[in-house]
Design a protein around this motif. Structure first.
Motif, short mmCIF file in Angstrom:
data_model
loop_
_atom_site.label_atom_id
_atom_site.label_comp_id
_atom_site.label_asym_id
_atom_site.label_seq_id
_atom_site.Cartn_x
_atom_site.Cartn_y
_atom_site.Cartn_z
N ASP A 5 16.78 1.20 -0.33
CA ASP A 5 17.36 2.30 0.43
C ASP A 5 16.77 2.41 1.83
N ILE A 6 16.45 1.25 2.43
CA ILE A 6 15.97 1.21 3.81
C ILE A 6 17.16 1.41 4.75
N ASP A 7 16.93 2.15 5.81
CA ASP A 7 18.02 2.40 6.75
C ASP A 7 18.29 1.22 7.67
N VAL A 8 17.24 0.69 8.29
CA VAL A 8 17.42 -0.42 9.24
C VAL A 8 16.33 -1.46 9.06
N LEU A 9 16.73 -2.72 9.11
CA LEU A 9 15.78 -3.83 9.19
C LEU A 9 16.03 -4.50 10.54
N PHE A 10 14.96 -4.65 11.35
CA PHE A 10 15.14 -5.25 12.67
C PHE A 10 14.03 -6.26 12.95
N GLY A 11 14.30 -7.15 13.87
CA GLY A 11 13.28 -8.13 14.24
C GLY A 11 13.83 -9.22 15.15
N GLY A 12 12.90 -9.93 15.78
CA GLY A 12 13.26 -11.05 16.65
C GLY A 12 12.56 -12.32 16.20
N PRO A 13 13.17 -13.08 15.28
CA PRO A 13 12.56 -14.33 14.82
C PRO A 13 12.21 -15.24 16.00
N PRO A 14 11.19 -16.09 15.86
CA PRO A 14 10.78 -16.98 16.95
C PRO A 14 11.98 -17.70 17.56
N ALA A 67 14.28 6.17 18.86
CA ALA A 67 15.55 6.59 18.26
C ALA A 67 15.35 7.38 16.97
N GLY A 68 14.10 7.52 16.54
CA GLY A 68 13.81 8.34 15.36
C GLY A 68 13.61 7.59 14.06
N PHE A 69 13.46 6.27 14.14
CA PHE A 69 13.23 5.47 12.93
C PHE A 69 11.73 5.30 12.68
N ASN A 70 11.35 5.44 11.43
CA ASN A 70 9.94 5.34 11.04
C ASN A 70 9.72 4.06 10.23
N SER A 71 8.93 3.13 10.78
CA SER A 71 8.69 1.88 10.07
C SER A 71 7.79 2.09 8.87
N VAL A 72 8.18 1.50 7.76
CA VAL A 72 7.38 1.58 6.53
C VAL A 72 6.74 0.24 6.20
N PHE A 73 7.12 -0.80 6.96
CA PHE A 73 6.55 -2.14 6.77
C PHE A 73 6.79 -2.92 8.06
N ALA A 74 5.76 -3.66 8.50
CA ALA A 74 5.89 -4.52 9.67
C ALA A 74 5.14 -5.82 9.40
N ALA A 127 18.77 0.67 19.60
CA ALA A 127 18.37 1.52 18.48
C ALA A 127 19.10 2.86 18.49
N LYS A 128 19.22 3.47 19.66
CA LYS A 128 19.89 4.77 19.74
C LYS A 128 21.40 4.63 19.48
N SER A 129 21.94 3.47 19.85
CA SER A 129 23.36 3.23 19.56
C SER A 129 23.58 3.06 18.06
N VAL A 130 22.63 2.41 17.38
CA VAL A 130 22.69 2.30 15.93
C VAL A 130 22.64 3.69 15.31
N TYR A 131 21.70 4.49 15.78
CA TYR A 131 21.60 5.86 15.27
C TYR A 131 22.89 6.64 15.51
N ASP A 132 23.36 6.63 16.77
CA ASP A 132 24.55 7.40 17.12
C ASP A 132 25.77 6.98 16.32
N ALA A 133 25.87 5.67 16.04
CA ALA A 133 27.05 5.16 15.35
C ALA A 133 27.07 5.51 13.87
N ILE A 164 17.99 14.85 13.18
CA ILE A 164 18.54 15.00 11.84
C ILE A 164 17.41 15.37 10.89
N ASP A 165 17.78 15.87 9.74
CA ASP A 165 16.79 16.34 8.78
C ASP A 165 16.12 15.18 8.05
N LYS A 166 16.89 14.18 7.67
CA LYS A 166 16.35 13.06 6.90
C LYS A 166 15.58 12.10 7.80
N GLU A 167 14.39 11.72 7.36
CA GLU A 167 13.62 10.73 8.11
C GLU A 167 14.23 9.35 7.88
#
Length: 359
Positions: free
Chosen positions: A76-85, A30-37, A350-356, A7-10
Motif C-alpha cells: 500500500d505504498i503511494d509512490v516509488l521513485f528513483g533514478g537508476p544509474p 510535495a508531502g510524501f514521506n519516505s519509509v525506505f531509501a 512530485a507536486k504534479s503527481v500529488y495534484d493528479a 490532506i489528512d492521510k500521510e
C-alpha cells in the motif's frame, strides 16, 4: 510554484537509487514521506542522511540487489521513485547495453512488482528516451509496467522549463496503477509548474561572494589555454582551454553540470564579468581575437579572475535548498551534485503527481 493542498492521510514513498537526495527533496516538498531509501555509494548515502537526521535509519546503504527482498514487507505504498544509474545509456559514456548499470532499470521495475505502488516515477538521461539504440529498453519498461497493472508513459523534459537554470534534459517514465487513474492527469498538472529560470549570473551570485567563508573555493584545478584550440561559433563551446570544463555564458542558463566535476571538467567563471554585467566575458574577446588571428594561445596569460565553479554554486544551479549538505571529498561532493535530479524539477514532478492523484 503552486502549492499542493494539504490532506489528512500521510502519503508514503520508497526512494531507490537515491543519491544525495535530489528527487527526495521534490517528493518531500510535495508531502510524501519516505519509509525506505537505498543508495549504493557511501558518500551519497551519507549526504542523504545528513539532510534527514530524523530519518537516517530509513537509508539502507548497499547494492539494491542485496536488499531487494527488504521491499517484501511494504505494501500500500503511494509512490516509488528513483533514478537508476544512467552511465550505460548516456551519450557521455560508452552506451554499452551490457553495462551492468544499464540493468538497474529492471531492478527498479522488480521493486515496482514487489511493492505495487499507486504511482511509480523513474528518471534517467534523455538518451534513454530518444535514441533508437534504446528503443527495446523503452518498450520493455512500458510492457513490464503494463503487465504489472499500470498505464505507463515516458517523455523527455527540458528541466529549464520548470525553473532550473541549467541545460539539462531528462526522461521521466511514469506508471499509474489502473485503479488509481490515467497518466494524462499527470501531464495536465505538470504544465502548471512551468517557470522561467534565472540566468547563470543570477544563480551564481545567489551563492555568495567567491572565496569567502560562505562560498569557499572548492576546485583548485588550473585553467590553462589550449595550445591548439578547437573553435566553434560560440566562445562557450569548442575547446578553448585544456580539459572539458568550459566558460559559462553568464547571461544564459548554465551548461549541464557533469558528475565528473571537481577537476578540469568543472565549468569556468569570469569573476569580473560575473559582478559587472556591462563587462564582456574575457573568453568572448579571446575567441574574437582567435578568429581574427590576433591571439597566440602560447603567448597569452589568463587573468587571475578566471576561476571554476564552487560546490555551493553547483548546488545552487541544481536548485538544492540553501544549506543542503554533501559528504566526502570535494570531488565526491561535485559528483553527488552532478548526478542529482535538479530539485526544482523534482518538485514539479512530485507536486504534479500529488495534484493528479491526491489533490
Amino acid at each position: 510554484m503552486k502549492k499542493s493542498q494539504k490532506i489528512d492521510k500521510e502519503l508514503t514513498a520508497i526512494s531507490l537509487f537515491s543519491g544525495a537526495g535530489g528527487l527526495d527533496v521534490g517528493f518531500e516538498l510535495a508531502g510524501f514521506n519516505s519509509v525506505f531509501a537505498n543508495e549504493f555509494d557511501h558518500d551519497a548515502a551519507e549526504a542523504w542522511r545528513l539532510n534527514r537526521p530524523s530519518k537516517s535509519h530509513i537509508m539502507v546503504e548497499g547494492d539494491i540487489k542485496d536488499h531487494i527482498t527488504d521491499l517484501d514487507k511494504f505494501n500500500d505504498i503511494d509512490v516509488l521513485f528513483g533514478g537508476p544509474p544512467c552511465q550505460g545509456f548516456s551519450v557521455a559514456g560508452k552506451m554499452d547495453p551490457n553495462d551492468e548499470r544499464s540493468q538497474m532499470v529492471w531492478l527498479f521495475m522488480e521493486a515496482v512488482g514487489k511493492t505495487h505502488p499507486k504511482v511509480f516515477v523513474m528518471e534517467n538521461v534523455a538518451a534513454l528516451g530518444l535514441l533508437d539504440k534504446w528503443e527495446n529498453v523503452r518498450k520493455g519498461i512500458v510492457k513490464k509496467g503494463e503487465d504489472l497493472g499500470y498505464e505507463v508513459s515516458f517523455r523527455v523534459h527540458h528541466t529549464s522549463e520548470y525553473g532550473v537554470p541549467e541545460k539539462r534534459d531528462r526522461v521521466i517514465f511514469i506508471g499509474v496503477r489502473k485503479d488509481v487513474g490515467a497518466v494524462d492527469q499527470f501531464y495536465k498538472k505538470l504544465t502548471a509548474y512551468k517557470a522561467k529560470p534565472q540566468t547563470a549570473r543570477e544563480v551564481i551570485l545567489s551563492a555568495g561572494r567567491f572565496g569567502e567563508k560562505d562560498n569557499p573555493q572548492t576546485c583548485t584545478a588550473n585553467v590553462s589555454l589550449a595550445k591548439n584550440p578547437v573553435m566553434r561559433r560560440s566562445p562557450y563551446a569548442g575547446m578553448l582551454v585544456n580539459g572539458a570544463g568550459r566558460p559559462i555564458d553568464l547571461d544564459d542558463i548554465a551548461p549541464t553540470l557533469p558528475a565528473s566535476m571537481g577537476g578540469n571538467k568543472t565549468p569556468i567563471v569570469d569573476e569580473i564579468a560575473l559582478h559587472n554585467a556591462n563587462i564582456p566575458n574575457w573568453f568572448k574577446q579571446y575567441h574574437t581575437d582567435l578568429i581574427n588571428g590576433k591571439a597566440e594561445p602560447t603567448k597569452i596569460k589568463i587573468p587571475a579572475t578566471i576561476r571554476r565553479l564552487t560546490v555551493k554554486e553547483c548546488a545552487a544551479i541544481q536548485t538544492f535548498p540553501a544549506g543542503y549538505k554533501f559528504s566526502g571529498r570535494k570531488t565526491k561532493q561535485y559528483k553527488q551534485i552532478g548526478n542529482a535530479v535538479p530539485c526544482r524539477f523534482a518538485e514539479a514532478v512530485a507536486k504534479s503527481v500529488y495534484d493528479a492523484y491526491w489533490g
